[in-house]
Design an enzyme around this catalytic site. Sequence first.
Site, PDB file in Angstrom:
ATOM      1  N   LYS A  54     -10.727  15.491  34.346  1.00 43.98           N
ATOM      2  CA  LYS A  54     -10.313  15.935  33.672  1.00 43.98           C
ATOM      3  C   LYS A  54     -11.671  17.090  33.334  1.00 43.98           C
ATOM      4  O   LYS A  54     -11.721  18.416  33.191  1.00 43.98           O
ATOM      5  CB  LYS A  54     -10.363  15.109  31.788  1.00 43.98           C
TER       6      LYS A  54
ATOM      7  N   ALA B  61       2.589  14.078  46.180  1.00 43.85           N
ATOM      8  CA  ALA B  61       2.737  14.895  44.555  1.00 43.85           C
ATOM      9  C   ALA B  61       2.883  14.769  43.317  1.00 43.85           C
ATOM     10  O   ALA B  61       4.215  14.538  42.430  1.00 43.85           O
ATOM     11  CB  ALA B  61       4.117  16.141  44.473  1.00 43.85           C
TER      12      ALA B  61
ATOM     13  N   ILE C 195      -2.286  12.022  40.170  1.00 45.75           N
ATOM     14  CA  ILE C 195      -3.291  12.251  41.048  1.00 45.75           C
ATOM     15  C   ILE C 195      -3.236  13.758  41.936  1.00 45.75           C
ATOM     16  O   ILE C 195      -4.340  14.540  41.516  1.00 45.75           O
ATOM     17  CB  ILE C 195      -3.692  10.972  41.376  1.00 45.75           C
TER      18      ILE C 195
ATOM     19  N   GLU D 243       5.503  15.934  50.835  1.00 42.13           N
ATOM     20  CA  GLU D 243       5.409  15.133  49.957  1.00 42.13           C
ATOM     21  C   GLU D 243       6.728  14.608  50.351  1.00 42.13           C
ATOM     22  O   GLU D 243       7.168  15.345  50.319  1.00 42.13           O
ATOM     23  CB  GLU D 243       5.402  15.294  47.949  1.00 42.13           C
TER      24      GLU D 243
ATOM     25  N   VAL E 199       3.911  12.920  56.418  1.00 38.83           N
ATOM     26  CA  VAL E 199       2.519  12.591  57.306  1.00 38.83           C
ATOM     27  C   VAL E 199       2.870  11.873  58.226  1.00 38.83           C
ATOM     28  O   VAL E 199       2.813  10.545  57.418  1.00 38.83           O
ATOM     29  CB  VAL E 199       1.785  12.803  56.061  1.00 38.83           C
TER      30      VAL E 199
ATOM     31  N   VAL F  17      -1.551   8.711  47.749  1.00 42.34           N
ATOM     32  CA  VAL F  17      -0.663   8.704  48.532  1.00 42.34           C
ATOM     33  C   VAL F  17       0.059   7.545  47.223  1.00 42.34           C
ATOM     34  O   VAL F  17       0.495   6.523  47.178  1.00 42.34           O
ATOM     35  CB  VAL F  17       0.094   8.346  49.628  1.00 42.34           C
ATOM     36  N   GLY F  18      -0.534   6.734  45.728  1.00 44.12           N
ATOM     37  CA  GLY F  18      -0.769   5.924  44.917  1.00 44.12           C
ATOM     38  C   GLY F  18      -1.922   4.540  44.932  1.00 44.12           C
ATOM     39  O   GLY F  18      -2.576   4.985  46.190  1.00 44.12           O
TER      40      GLY F  18
ATOM     41  N   ALA G 148      -5.115   4.610  31.841  1.00 42.45           N
ATOM     42  CA  ALA G 148      -5.440   3.899  31.064  1.00 42.45           C
ATOM     43  C   ALA G 148      -5.906   3.720  30.054  1.00 42.45           C
ATOM     44  O   ALA G 148      -6.070   2.004  29.529  1.00 42.45           O
ATOM     45  CB  ALA G 148      -7.324   4.947  30.851  1.00 42.45           C
TER      46      ALA G 148
ATOM     47  N   HIS H 248       1.489  25.861   9.917  1.00 46.48           N
ATOM     48  CA  HIS H 248       2.136  27.329  10.585  1.00 46.48           C
ATOM     49  C   HIS H 248       0.879  27.508  10.895  1.00 46.48           C
ATOM     50  O   HIS H 248       0.020  27.636   9.595  1.00 46.48           O
ATOM     51  CB  HIS H 248       3.227  27.611   9.986  1.00 46.48           C
TER      52      HIS H 248
HETATM   53  P1  FAD Z   1     -10.233  -0.511  36.676  1.00 50.40           P
HETATM   54  O1  FAD Z   1      -9.810   1.328  35.819  1.00 50.40           O
HETATM   55  O2  FAD Z   1      -9.790  -0.125  37.717  1.00 50.40           O
HETATM   56  O3  FAD Z   1     -11.030  -1.165  36.359  1.00 50.40           O
HETATM   57  C1  FAD Z   1     -11.597  -2.186  37.019  1.00 50.40           C
HETATM   58  C2  FAD Z   1     -13.341  -2.745  37.201  1.00 50.40           C
HETATM   59  O4  FAD Z   1     -12.879  -3.739  37.865  1.00 50.40           O
HETATM   60  C3  FAD Z   1     -13.900  -2.044  38.090  1.00 50.40           C
HETATM   61  O5  FAD Z   1     -15.305  -1.260  37.854  1.00 50.40           O
HETATM   62  C4  FAD Z   1     -14.262  -3.246  39.206  1.00 50.40           C
HETATM   63  O6  FAD Z   1     -15.549  -2.566  39.313  1.00 50.40           O
HETATM   64  C5  FAD Z   1     -14.020  -4.204  38.935  1.00 50.40           C
HETATM   65  N1  FAD Z   1     -13.280  -5.162  39.559  1.00 50.40           N
HETATM   66  C6  FAD Z   1     -12.380  -5.146  41.103  1.00 50.40           C
HETATM   67  N2  FAD Z   1     -12.899  -6.377  41.225  1.00 50.40           N
HETATM   68  C7  FAD Z   1     -13.134  -6.824  40.808  1.00 50.40           C
HETATM   69  C8  FAD Z   1     -14.120  -8.173  40.602  1.00 50.40           C
HETATM   70  N3  FAD Z   1     -14.034  -9.203  41.654  1.00 50.40           N
HETATM   71  N4  FAD Z   1     -15.688  -8.842  39.474  1.00 50.40           N
HETATM   72  C9  FAD Z   1     -15.908  -8.126  39.122  1.00 50.40           C
HETATM   73  N5  FAD Z   1     -15.502  -7.267  39.300  1.00 50.40           N
HETATM   74  C10 FAD Z   1     -14.265  -6.307  39.129  1.00 50.40           C
HETATM   75  N6  FAD Z   1      -4.543   7.472  33.568  1.00 50.40           N
HETATM   76  C11 FAD Z   1      -4.571   7.452  32.427  1.00 50.40           C
HETATM   77  O7  FAD Z   1      -4.098   7.097  31.629  1.00 50.40           O
HETATM   78  N7  FAD Z   1      -4.831   9.100  32.226  1.00 50.40           N
HETATM   79  C12 FAD Z   1      -5.526   9.560  32.731  1.00 50.40           C
HETATM   80  O8  FAD Z   1      -6.167  11.307  33.187  1.00 50.40           O
HETATM   81  C13 FAD Z   1      -5.839   9.350  34.314  1.00 50.40           C
HETATM   82  N8  FAD Z   1      -6.237  10.289  35.522  1.00 50.40           N
HETATM   83  C14 FAD Z   1      -6.646   9.474  36.470  1.00 50.40           C
HETATM   84  C15 FAD Z   1      -6.989  10.519  37.528  1.00 50.40           C
HETATM   85  C16 FAD Z   1      -7.288  10.076  38.811  1.00 50.40           C
HETATM   86  C17 FAD Z   1      -7.647  10.388  39.441  1.00 50.40           C
HETATM   87  C18 FAD Z   1      -7.584   8.603  39.324  1.00 50.40           C
HETATM   88  C19 FAD Z   1      -7.695   7.612  40.680  1.00 50.40           C
HETATM   89  C20 FAD Z   1      -6.774   7.068  37.612  1.00 50.40           C
HETATM   90  C21 FAD Z   1      -6.234   8.392  36.939  1.00 50.40           C
HETATM   91  N9  FAD Z   1      -5.829   7.598  35.723  1.00 50.40           N
HETATM   92  C22 FAD Z   1      -5.440   7.963  34.772  1.00 50.40           C
HETATM   93  C23 FAD Z   1      -5.262   5.555  35.874  1.00 50.40           C
HETATM   94  C24 FAD Z   1      -7.192   5.242  35.121  1.00 50.40           C
HETATM   95  O9  FAD Z   1      -7.832   5.306  35.946  1.00 50.40           O
HETATM   96  C25 FAD Z   1      -6.032   3.930  35.309  1.00 50.40           C
HETATM   97  O10 FAD Z   1      -5.044   3.029  35.133  1.00 50.40           O
HETATM   98  C26 FAD Z   1      -7.438   2.649  34.515  1.00 50.40           C
HETATM   99  O11 FAD Z   1      -8.715   3.430  35.269  1.00 50.40           O
HETATM  100  C27 FAD Z   1      -6.848   1.417  34.804  1.00 50.40           C
HETATM  101  O12 FAD Z   1      -7.874   0.528  34.141  1.00 50.40           O
HETATM  102  P2  FAD Z   1      -8.185  -1.000  34.341  1.00 50.40           P
HETATM  103  O13 FAD Z   1      -9.755  -1.828  33.543  1.00 50.40           O
HETATM  104  O14 FAD Z   1      -7.046  -1.795  34.869  1.00 50.40           O
HETATM  105  O15 FAD Z   1      -8.831  -1.199  36.232  1.00 50.40           O
HETATM  106  P1  AMP Z   2       1.914   8.207  43.076  1.00 51.21           P
HETATM  107  O1  AMP Z   2       3.085   6.892  43.257  1.00 51.21           O
HETATM  108  O2  AMP Z   2       2.477   9.115  41.409  1.00 51.21           O
HETATM  109  O3  AMP Z   2       0.264   8.582  42.722  1.00 51.21           O
HETATM  110  O4  AMP Z   2       2.616   9.857  43.947  1.00 51.21           O
HETATM  111  C1  AMP Z   2       2.167   9.018  45.353  1.00 51.21           C
HETATM  112  C2  AMP Z   2       3.383  10.043  46.123  1.00 51.21           C
HETATM  113  O5  AMP Z   2       3.245   9.689  47.494  1.00 51.21           O
HETATM  114  C3  AMP Z   2       4.997   9.542  46.470  1.00 51.21           C
HETATM  115  O6  AMP Z   2       5.321  10.641  45.714  1.00 51.21           O
HETATM  116  C4  AMP Z   2       5.269   9.024  47.387  1.00 51.21           C
HETATM  117  O7  AMP Z   2       6.168   9.901  47.972  1.00 51.21           O
HETATM  118  C5  AMP Z   2       3.580  10.251  48.167  1.00 51.21           C
HETATM  119  N1  AMP Z   2       3.498   9.616  49.310  1.00 51.21           N
HETATM  120  C6  AMP Z   2       3.449   8.556  49.860  1.00 51.21           C
HETATM  121  N2  AMP Z   2       3.196   7.862  51.875  1.00 51.21           N
HETATM  122  C7  AMP Z   2       3.565   9.271  52.047  1.00 51.21           C
HETATM  123  C8  AMP Z   2       3.624  10.051  53.402  1.00 51.21           C
HETATM  124  N3  AMP Z   2       3.176   9.331  54.428  1.00 51.21           N
HETATM  125  N4  AMP Z   2       3.708  11.147  53.210  1.00 51.21           N
HETATM  126  C9  AMP Z   2       3.827  12.069  52.071  1.00 51.21           C
HETATM  127  N5  AMP Z   2       4.158  12.103  51.144  1.00 51.21           N
HETATM  128  C10 AMP Z   2       3.429  10.561  51.193  1.00 51.21           C
END
Ligand code: FAD
Ligand code: AMP
Length: 472
Positions: A57, A188, A191, A210, A244, A276-277, A326, A451
């Site tokens: 963000k 697509a 993220i 995608e 891909v 890709v997830g 999150a 408003h």
């Molecule tokens: P995480 O945040 O993944 O935290 C897990 C923690 O556990 C980590 O610090 C890791 O080091 C620790 N850990 C793992 N295994 C061990 C172990 N064995 N021992 C000790 N520590 C360990 N979500 C939103 O709601 N809004 C958004 O705008 C958004 N934007 C995103 C953008 C990006 C680029 C990405 C990648 C994700 C985004 N998300 C967003 C998703 C969001 O980040 C996750 O849903 C959220 O962080 C999940 O929280 P969590 O606490 O379950 O796990």
């Molecule tokens: P999300 O799970 O919302 O983060 O989206 C990941 C996207 O990546 C999904 O829409 C998948 O269909 C797409 N995806 C996964 N593997 C491939 C691939 N090999 N080539 C193109 N798109 C892919």
Amino acid sequence: MDSYQTLVIGAGPGGYVAAIRAAQLGQTVACVDRWIGAEGKSTLGGTCLNVGCIPSKALLDSSEQVHRAQHQFKAHGITVGEVTVDVPTMVARKDKIVKQLTGGIAGLFKKNKITRIEGSAELLGDGKVAITAHDGSQQTVSAENIIIATGSEPINIPVAKTDGDRIVDNSGALEFSEVPKRLGVIGAGVIGLELGSVWRRLGSEVTVLEALPDFLAAADDQIAKEAAKAIKSQGIDIRLGARVTGTKVSKKGVTVTYETAEGSEKAEFDRLIVAVGRRPNTGGLGAENAGLKLDERGFIEVNDQFLTSLPGVYAIGDVVAGPMLAHRASEDGVMVAELIAGEAGIHRDYRCVPWVIYTWPEIAWVGKTEQALRAEGVEYRAGSFPFAASGRARAMEEGQGFVKVLTEASSDRILGVHMIGPYVSEMISEAVVAMEFDASAEDLARTIHAHPTLSEALHEAALAVDKRALHI
Ligand code: FAD
Ligand code: AMP
């Protein structure tokens, strides 16, 4: 051996919030996390603060400012000279925000007397956990309750192995030192679209590949259609039905091979983002030895009270099947901490979890999509209102998008609200509150909205359900 009432594994938005709530309820709490931040030091906040929600963000906001200066100032009668972008400064601003916020969590831990343990945790059974610190030293701690909040990690596909340079995941995509001329994005999803938007606004030619034939399949169809139109008009080339199948890195860049209905095609990029997830993160937890049950996709199995297959061991957030968001992780954390402390027995219910995609215009929704209601045979009514008819949106030069309210025909109860437009990430909360209270569209229609505000579009969409919108 140190002993706690509650030990939380993972300090992301699930784990650190669970730890704070448990401490608020008078428990002795420790939280262990293994994350090493950009400066090579142990840091709190997990994916969300370090490489997810917050840094993405921060860069989205910076790139939005660039876009406004280049494309929108003129309409306001403002002339600026050539707009130049200093990527290292932009990235450094993002890093500073991450540092402030992760430091803030350390402060909250101190305030709440939560013991912070740096290292990787492994379940030993019988309430015992082995922790290996970053220097290799080991300790065993015990706890009456263990909350696993180990989150998720990016899926790495063999056909596009990340190398931290040409081919990167979400972490690498937040660290480019210059704007790539040609940027490819695989996936697509949320993220991919957010990171693609950042670099497009800063000047990259962006192509998103995608595999699926539909764009934003989880969103309401009408919203997905409007989003595709808006995103394409910004110059992002979205190729659907493009799977891909291979990548080749050379000195000049990366060649991507992908399959479409027409056959095999190739594209050349300077950098490639793999989005890709994400998959649940249970590596190193010792799940199998401890007898912790995972489902077929690797998520930890829990009942509707977050209890895993092991007594006294709970799991929350991304590591449990459900929305990988999150705010969902944090609310799981609050609920499980309260359950452990013997508070009211709340159960897992994701009916009212809001979804947001921070493209521009922003996309947000809560509840059922129109296509889901149709598929379920629910008799429903729909009311929409375009931002083009909103005074505030017009004053902001942001008349793109609309709000749609879906209700049960027989009762007028709100079943879903879908938005695409300016700052709808902020507007969606009103719809979530309405749904939490089982409100009807009539309730929203009878509520006075200030408003001129963007939220009047939700008011008008609620009126439109009963065909009595006032400004269209
Ligand atoms: P995480 O945040 O993944 O935290 C897990 C923690 O556990 C980590 O610090 C890791 O080091 C620790 N850990 C793992 N295994 C061990 C172990 N064995 N021992 C000790 N520590 C360990 N979500 C939103 O709601 N809004 C958004 O705008 C958004 N934007 C995103 C953008 C990006 C680029 C990405 C990648 C994700 C985004 N998300 C967003 C998703 C969001 O980040 C996750 O849903 C959220 O962080 C999940 O929280 P969590 O606490 O379950 O796990
Ligand atoms: P999300 O799970 O919302 O983060 O989206 C990941 C996207 O990546 C999904 O829409 C998948 O269909 C797409 N995806 C996964 N593997 C491939 C691939 N090999 N080539 C193109 N798109 C892919």
